[in-house]
Design a protein around this motif. Sequence first.
Motif, PDB file in Angstrom:
ATOM      1  N   LEU A  99       0.825  -1.201   0.000  1.00  0.00           N
ATOM      2  CA  LEU A  99       0.000   0.000   0.000  1.00  0.00           C
ATOM      3  C   LEU A  99       0.865   1.260   0.000  1.00  0.00           C
TER       4      LEU A  99
ATOM      5  N   ASP B  17      -2.808  -0.551   6.832  1.00  0.00           N
ATOM      6  CA  ASP B  17      -1.808  -1.061   5.901  1.00  0.00           C
ATOM      7  C   ASP B  17      -2.413  -2.230   5.140  1.00  0.00           C
ATOM      8  N   ALA B  18      -1.832  -2.550   3.983  1.00  0.00           N
ATOM      9  CA  ALA B  18      -2.354  -3.648   3.174  1.00  0.00           C
ATOM     10  C   ALA B  18      -1.264  -4.208   2.288  1.00  0.00           C
TER      11      ALA B  18
ATOM     12  N   ALA C 251      -5.303  -6.844   4.873  1.00  0.00           N
ATOM     13  CA  ALA C 251      -5.288  -5.474   5.385  1.00  0.00           C
ATOM     14  C   ALA C 251      -5.409  -5.477   6.899  1.00  0.00           C
TER      15      ALA C 251
END
Length: 235
Positions: free
Chosen positions: A53, A80-81, A97
């Motif tokens: 990400l 976040d991912a 995620a």
Amino acid sequence: MRSILPVAALLALAACSPQPSDKKAEAPPLVAAPPVAALKPPKADIPAGDYVLDKHHATLVFRVSHLGFSNYTAAFANFDAKLRFDQNNAAVSALEATIDPKSLTLPAPPEGFVEELTGPHWLNTATYPSITFHSTKVEVTGPDTGKVTGDLTLHGVTKPVVLDVTYNGGYAGHPMDPHARVGFSAKGTFKRSDFGIAYGVPAPGTTMGVSDEVQVQIEAEFTGPPLVAAPPAAS
């Protein structure tokens, strides 16, 4: 852009040509602008692989109805991912995620309101310090759309949630951004009571409270494999 140059050249020549004196000059025909899709980098060049990400170009917003009068809108600032991406084989793509619920961001919150929403009646972040989503299935529904089904873990409960996703395109990279980049818009809904957060849900037949349904909207860009340099010219 190359496709429009020959047309522009012909129009320029036509404008310079003398018109017959006994015939009124006609305006040149309008040339339609190229479609927006034609201006995007070709998707065929985007490599498959692992993407992360870009937090500078990502938002996670949610909405709930407040008394039926408005859709109260808030967001999470820290999330976040990771994405395993293959635009030519959606079935092997996958998303993970993680959201920090303590990063809840509210518009002009009254004193103590953030603490209330992160407290025991709502998110209870002291007991459940993270929210996670793990995709379990990716389905293609159109040229640039799909559905991502995944397990959402919220407030200690895990339930399936479906996101409607639009693939906005990307590129393989360029000298100022030497990694592949892809972008998505996504939206979905779920009932918070399914996850054990039923505080303030309106009684049946009324809107006096905060809706059970939560609407989620996501905008996200991911960066991936490095740009492959062009092969050296043959000597």
